[in-house]
Design an enzyme around this catalytic site. Structure first.
Site, PDB file in Angstrom:
ATOM      1  N   GLY A  29      -7.065 -11.380  -8.810  1.00 19.50           N
ATOM      2  CA  GLY A  29      -6.555 -10.344  -9.719  1.00 19.50           C
ATOM      3  C   GLY A  29      -6.397 -10.897 -11.126  1.00 19.50           C
ATOM      4  O   GLY A  29      -6.895 -11.990 -11.437  1.00 19.50           O
ATOM      5  N   TYR A 159       4.592   1.680  -6.431  1.00 20.99           N
ATOM      6  CA  TYR A 159       4.552   0.289  -6.920  1.00 20.99           C
ATOM      7  C   TYR A 159       5.978  -0.185  -7.232  1.00 20.99           C
ATOM      8  O   TYR A 159       6.412  -1.246  -6.778  1.00 20.99           O
ATOM      9  CB  TYR A 159       3.676   0.275  -8.169  1.00 20.99           C
ATOM     10  CG  TYR A 159       3.595  -1.041  -8.917  1.00 20.99           C
ATOM     11  CD1 TYR A 159       3.117  -2.196  -8.309  1.00 20.99           C
ATOM     12  CD2 TYR A 159       3.956  -1.105 -10.274  1.00 20.99           C
ATOM     13  CE1 TYR A 159       3.002  -3.383  -9.017  1.00 20.99           C
ATOM     14  CE2 TYR A 159       3.837  -2.281 -10.995  1.00 20.99           C
ATOM     15  CZ  TYR A 159       3.364  -3.424 -10.354  1.00 20.99           C
ATOM     16  OH  TYR A 159       3.246  -4.585 -11.073  1.00 20.99           O
TER      17      TYR A 159
HETATM   18  C1  AKB Z   1       1.256  -2.014 -14.401  1.00 26.91           C
HETATM   19  O1  AKB Z   1       1.041  -1.449 -15.488  1.00 26.91           O
HETATM   20  O2  AKB Z   1       1.292  -1.434 -13.313  1.00 26.91           O
HETATM   21  C2  AKB Z   1       1.522  -3.498 -14.438  1.00 26.91           C
HETATM   22  C3  AKB Z   1       2.972  -3.776 -14.578  1.00 26.91           C
HETATM   23  C4  AKB Z   1       3.659  -3.543 -15.851  1.00 26.91           C
HETATM   24  O3  AKB Z   1       3.584  -4.171 -13.638  1.00 26.91           O
HETATM   25  N1  AKB Z   1       0.798  -4.099 -15.513  1.00 26.91           N
END
Ligand code: AKB
Length: 330
Positions: A29, A159
């Protein structure tokens, strides 16, 4: 200097400090290959093992071992830890914020079930484990300017939810089982290697598209302020934090950042290098994600407890990115 426990672990019979053996998951990644370079410079090429389920490029094979590792396969991970006598695990595998929203079940598997595997593995084999968290671990109920280390966390992306889960589980395993869990909440990381599927990706894409095509269509509104840092700062934070003796850590999870800017502020700085760059704006769903994230990240605890300091501000970042992308991609 090493703490007493670490000394026992890393001093060999000749009384020399031994390099830890490190496994990096999700190694292909945005952060993995560059992170491996830093760690290999410090601990030796053979001691840092890059892994992923993706087929590596020639470049990823250049400086040291690369192996297949699927974080959803617990036995496979056990075999790697035993075969390579791993001491530290750096767990980068994750679906980022934008791409996670497009495939929630996959994000649950990779970000949550995968993390359960590596944390259990770290507990069983007494590994030091680093898992990155993110500004995405905050949501609309969190204070956004500034966002302190400890505050309300009610993220609205899978996330973010998975990262809060990782933070809490890691802290719990630390207190309950003595696991050496370490976690930094990173802002948007800017590097010439393309990130995959984040909300802050615009700040990388504009360099590639801007230098190549002299135009860029931005999916965030011009005034959307987000915390950011250059990859070199991100990796020095990670390296420094990994090497901080346990007794200096008042927490297992720290905010780190370097700067905050809006798309408009970034583009104005880039215009100094690409004066004919044409910017247009077409906000999409990522605007909603960004709007609920911190604008300014308070990393004073990291600065105080283990001496975190960034080197790159907006001007230096843009100068380096223009140079990196021009040299490597044009
Ligand atoms: C995202 O934009 O999902 C990542 C983060 C800020 O964790 N780059």
């Amino acid at each position: 200097s090493y703490s007493k426990n670490e000394r026992t672990k890393y001093v060999n019979t000749n009384n020399a400090i031994k390099s830890p053996k490190i496994l990096i998951t999700g190694g292909l990644g945005q952060l993995g290959t560059e992170c491996a370079k830093v760690l290999r410079r410090n601990y030796g090429n053979e001691n840092v093992i890059l892994s992923d389920i993706i087929k590596p490029t020639e470049e990823s094979l250049e400086n040291g071992p690369f192996i297949f590792a699927d974080i959803l396969d617990f036995k496979g991970l056990q075999k790697i830890v035993v075969d390579y006598r791993i001491d530290w695990l750096i767990h980068f595998s994750a679906l980022l914020s934008a791409v996670g929203e497009q495939n929630v079940p996959l994000a649950v598997r990779v970000n949550i079930e995968g993390m359960h595997n590596v944390i259990e593995l770290a507990k069983q084999y007494k590994l030091r484990i680093f898992i990155p968290s993110t500004i995405g671990a905050f949501g609309p109920d969190s204070p956004r300017n500034p966002t302190p280390n400890i505050t309300v966390q009610r993220p609205r992306t899978i996330y973010g939810v998975s990262k809060v889960h990782a933070e809490l589980l890691g802290e719990y395993y630390h207190h309950r089982f003595g696991l050496d869990f370490r976690c930094l909440r990173f802002p948007g990381v800017i590097s010439c290697d393309p990130p995959g599927g984040g909300t802050t990706d615009y700040a990388v894409a504009v360099f590639h598209e801007g230098l190549l095509n002299k135009r860029y269509e931005c999916y965030l509104e011009p005034h959307t302020r987000l915390p950011m840092m250059y990859i070199e700062d991100c990796l020095s934070a990670l390296f420094q934090f990994l090497n901080t003796p346990n007794e200096l850590l008042r927490r297992r999870v720290y905010n780190v950042t370097a700067m905050s800017f809006t798309p408009e502020e970034l583009f104005n700085e880039i215009l100094k290098y690409i004066p004919d760059l044409k910017i247009t704006y077409k906000p999409d769903k990522r605007q909603y994600i960004a709007e609920n994230w911190p604008q300014v990240f308070d990393d004073s605890e990291a600065r105080h407890d283990w001496g975190w300091q960034h080197k790159y501000d907006l001007e230096r970042l843009v100068k380096s990115m223009v140079k990196d992308v021009s040299n490597n991609f044009l």
